[in-house]
Design an enzyme around this catalytic site. Structure first.
Site, PDB file in Angstrom:
ATOM      1  N   SER A  59       0.832  -1.209   0.000  1.00  0.00           N
ATOM      2  CA  SER A  59       0.000   0.000   0.000  1.00  0.00           C
ATOM      3  C   SER A  59       0.865   1.258   0.000  1.00  0.00           C
ATOM      4  O   SER A  59       1.543   1.556   0.993  1.00  0.00           O
ATOM      5  CB  SER A  59      -0.907  -0.015   1.239  1.00  0.00           C
ATOM      6  OG  SER A  59      -1.269   1.294   1.631  1.00  0.00           O
TER       7      SER A  59
ATOM      8  N   TRP B  25      -8.580   6.257   8.783  1.00  0.00           N
ATOM      9  CA  TRP B  25      -8.224   5.461   7.593  1.00  0.00           C
ATOM     10  C   TRP B  25      -7.579   6.366   6.551  1.00  0.00           C
ATOM     11  O   TRP B  25      -8.211   7.322   6.106  1.00  0.00           O
ATOM     12  CB  TRP B  25      -9.479   4.795   7.020  1.00  0.00           C
ATOM     13  CG  TRP B  25      -9.268   4.118   5.692  1.00  0.00           C
ATOM     14  CD1 TRP B  25      -8.106   3.584   5.207  1.00  0.00           C
ATOM     15  CD2 TRP B  25     -10.253   3.906   4.677  1.00  0.00           C
ATOM     16  NE1 TRP B  25      -8.319   3.043   3.956  1.00  0.00           N
ATOM     17  CE2 TRP B  25      -9.625   3.222   3.609  1.00  0.00           C
ATOM     18  CE3 TRP B  25     -11.614   4.212   4.582  1.00  0.00           C
ATOM     19  CZ2 TRP B  25     -10.301   2.860   2.439  1.00  0.00           C
ATOM     20  CZ3 TRP B  25     -12.295   3.846   3.429  1.00  0.00           C
ATOM     21  CH2 TRP B  25     -11.632   3.171   2.372  1.00  0.00           C
ATOM     22  N   GLY B  26      -6.351   6.031   6.183  1.00  0.00           N
ATOM     23  CA  GLY B  26      -5.714   6.734   5.079  1.00  0.00           C
ATOM     24  C   GLY B  26      -4.622   7.680   5.504  1.00  0.00           C
ATOM     25  O   GLY B  26      -4.718   8.342   6.545  1.00  0.00           O
ATOM     26  N   ASN B  27      -3.584   7.771   4.680  1.00  0.00           N
ATOM     27  CA  ASN B  27      -2.522   8.748   4.910  1.00  0.00           C
ATOM     28  C   ASN B  27      -3.100  10.157   4.993  1.00  0.00           C
ATOM     29  O   ASN B  27      -2.598  11.010   5.737  1.00  0.00           O
ATOM     30  CB  ASN B  27      -1.508   8.652   3.760  1.00  0.00           C
ATOM     31  CG  ASN B  27      -0.370   9.640   3.886  1.00  0.00           C
ATOM     32  OD1 ASN B  27       0.322   9.667   4.894  1.00  0.00           O
ATOM     33  ND2 ASN B  27      -0.196  10.464   2.859  1.00  0.00           N
ATOM     34  N   ASP B  28      -4.186  10.406   4.260  1.00  0.00           N
ATOM     35  CA  ASP B  28      -4.759  11.757   4.236  1.00  0.00           C
ATOM     36  C   ASP B  28      -5.555  12.078   5.502  1.00  0.00           C
ATOM     37  O   ASP B  28      -6.105  13.175   5.614  1.00  0.00           O
ATOM     38  CB  ASP B  28      -5.602  11.992   2.973  1.00  0.00           C
ATOM     39  CG  ASP B  28      -6.439  10.793   2.585  1.00  0.00           C
ATOM     40  OD1 ASP B  28      -6.866  10.047   3.493  1.00  0.00           O
ATOM     41  OD2 ASP B  28      -6.665  10.592   1.380  1.00  0.00           O
TER      42      ASP B  28
END
Lengths: 200, 200
Positions: B13, B183-186
């Site tokens: 990922s 959830w998520g790098n962002d």
């Protein structure tokens, strides 16, 4: 003035609602206007094989939690609508009519419809509600009623959906700046830097 | 010291790779440690019905563009691997072995494997490559070879995947702070504010 920023959105998308609160301030700070491009996520899903996020196991529960937290993070009022997601075909058609008749009022209308759905829990696919919203912001309610049934407006929405797919739009909100694509409210920081630096 | 931050990730990922560059700095700035939790997105996809992002029409092309731009945005070196996505079962098992044997080296090993894949385009499912990576950072290459074939380590990865589903992990990276999911790098900006303010 540089080219407009294309803002593709679906009225049933909470992240589109959040991004819609900021996009024209962001655009005008960089000498840009916003081209509001309503479309139907359902039309995209025919190409991407997607389903509404809230219907996906595990992701659904997270998504609803994240909608609310992202709204708090942005300081934007938000209430999960009692019916979600819903068809937004009439609100998208109504927006195309506003764009055609009174383009300078488009942003006001878009934000009024988003607020009706994500703050006041009104059914924004219902023509009576859309007519009322138009009236509340000084637009012609009877003309809106005629517009959502107008074959030319129906055609315009079909074309808008095809245009979205043709431009690689894969979700909502989806923003194009000089052909550079940004998908999601969470890409606004990258968009801002892109506008400031002319790319990176 | 407050409870550890759970960092669920898959070595295939790109957004996990990006978040892995920042998560322990962010954690330690708030008196936290990081619990590195390797898992297999393929195991989640059995529950969510998901498919690799790059295989989805429209989203696939956007995703590859966004991986590269998000890396530039974060100032992190990135090269799209020649084979993507790949099975990460051996790299996940190797990580569980490092965690069990030399927990203080886990972060080093995780970042070395990510770099091998997303910068140096090495096949991180290949046991020879994993043994070489271990050796490069001073870990026991032969013990790693034995570990990835060890039934106890295989079991540990199965349990790790079940644990991820049980905790609502719906993608990667997925971060839990006192049960609050990101959830998520962002979502790192929201995570940062959450840690600073103790919630919002």
């Amino acid at each position: 003035m540089s080219a407009a920023i294309d803002f593709y959105f679906d009225f049933s998308s909470p992240y589109s609602y959040l991004a819609a609160q900021e996009i024209d301030k962001l655009a005008s700070a960089h000498g840009r206007s916003v081209e509001w491009r309503p479309m139907l996520l359902g039309a995209l899903f025919k190409t991407t094989g997607g389903v509404p996020l809230v219907d996906v196991p595990l992701k659904g529960a997270y998504a609803i939690h994240d909608f609310k937290r992202s709204a708090r993070y942005s300081g934007v009022p938000f209430r999960m609508p009692s019916a979600f997601p819903i068809s937004t075909v009439n609100s998208a058609r109504a927006t195309l009519w506003v764009k055609a008749q009174t383009p300078a009022r488009t942003a006001d209308f878009v934000r009024a419809v988003f607020k009706a759905y994500f703050v006041d829990d009104r059914n924004i696919n219902d023509v009576d509600q859309l007519a009322a919203i138009a009236s509340e912001i000084g637009l012609d309610a009877e003309a809106l009623r005629a517009a959502v049934a107008d074959p030319a407006i129906k055609d315009a929405l079909r074309v808008a959906n095809e245009d979205a797919v043709a431009h690689g739009v894969c979700g909502a909100p989806f923003i194009l700046v000089d052909n550079e694509p940004f998908w999601g409210n969470d890409r606004l920081p990258q968009l801002k830097r892109w506008l400031t630096e002319g790319g990176f």
